[in-house]
Write an enzyme that holds these catalytic residues in place. Structure first.
Site, PDB file in Angstrom:
ATOM      1  N   TYR A   1      -2.669   8.297  -3.703  1.00  0.00           N
ATOM      2  CA  TYR A   1      -3.204   9.528  -2.792  1.00  0.00           C
ATOM      3  C   TYR A   1      -2.417   9.975  -1.909  1.00  0.00           C
ATOM      4  CZ  TYR A   1      -6.634   8.462   1.354  1.00  0.00           C
ATOM      5  OH  TYR A   1      -7.063   8.290   2.889  1.00  0.00           O
TER       6      TYR A   1
ATOM      7  N   SER B   1      -5.154  12.595   6.497  1.00  0.00           N
ATOM      8  CA  SER B   1      -5.404  11.178   6.646  1.00  0.00           C
ATOM      9  C   SER B   1      -3.928  10.809   7.405  1.00  0.00           C
ATOM     10  CB  SER B   1      -5.303  10.008   5.186  1.00  0.00           C
ATOM     11  OG  SER B   1      -4.714   8.789   4.946  1.00  0.00           O
TER      12      SER B   1
END
Length: 248
Positions: free
Chosen positions: A153, A140
């Protein structure tokens, strides 16, 4: 058999679906993994070429992951590529309010689940003949810079970078290559939840632009079709107008 055999996790929606369709439409045989068989079947029905195989799988369950790779190799004979994509986040939460339950839930999917899939794929690629294959881990932009309130996350995505490098290094002995794709604001159900705006480092909430997830599928296809003598070790694909480059 077509061009090769792949497994895509999280293939029922978003970038997983886009990647699965890109591979299928290029003539690949693809094991479609995810928790919901109905959306996996929907992905399979959207393909215009290739050979889809729906294998409902919870990537946090070791026995289900083992079944996934056993089923794919029993059906197609080998495994050439894994797009290790399944993952999820949590609502933006200041670190002081992050609960241990939330932490564990994100880690279980984004880190433990990705380990289980990569490890099973690695062993499959190591033990087959001819030996080798490609593992593409979904990182990401949060593997590079966090959004506010994203500790679970962001931590898992930083961990994926380390996992990717270790697999790439250890895999050299078995002709296994490992890469990481870092995706920013592809238009998916996950980014749809951001429609009301995304917290920025300066405390504001700003609506951010997105890109078509098909761009991610095209990138995965490019990586998958490379000869194993070469590897696109790290690639970043993002909406060209998102504020990432100006964070901070």
């Amino acid at each position: 058999m077509g061009k090769g055999v792949a497994v895509v996790t999280g293939a029922g929606s978003g970038v997983g679906r886009a990647a699965a369709l890109a591979l299928l439409n290029d003539g690949w045989s693809v094991g479609l993994a995810g928790r919901r068989s109905d959306v996996l079947e929907e992905t399979a029905s959207m393909a215009t070429a290739g050979t889809p195989l729906v294998v409902p799988t919870d990537v946090t369950m070791p026995e289900e992951v083992e079944n996934l790779f056993a089923t794919v190799t029993e059906t197609f004979g080998r495994l050439d590529t894994l797009f290790n994509n399944a993952g999820g986040g949590a609502p933006s939460t200041n670190f002081g309010e992050v609960t241990y339950d939330t932490w564990l839930r994100v880690v279980e999917v984004n880190l433990n689940g990705m380990f289980l899939c990569a490890n099973a794929a690695y062993r499959t690629m190591r033990d087959q003949s001819p030996q080798g294959g490609r593992i593409i881990n979904n990182g990401s932009l949060s593997a590079h810079a966090p959004r506010p309130g994203s500790a679970p996350y962001t931590t898992t995505k930083h961990a994926i970078t380390g996992l990717t490098k270790c697999i790439a290094l250890d895999g050299r002995a078995h002709n296994i290559v490992c890469a990481q794709i870092d995706i920013g604001n592809a238009a998916t159900p996950m980014t749809a939840r951001m429609a009301g705006g995304v917290p920025q480092p300066n405390g504001t909430v700003v609506s951010e632009p997105t890109m078509d997830a098909a761009n991610v599928g095209d990138t995965i296809l490019l990586m998958a079709n490379m000869d194993l003598s070469a590897n696109m070790q790290s690639v970043m694909v993002m909406s060209s107008q998102m504020p990432f480059l100006g964070r901070g």
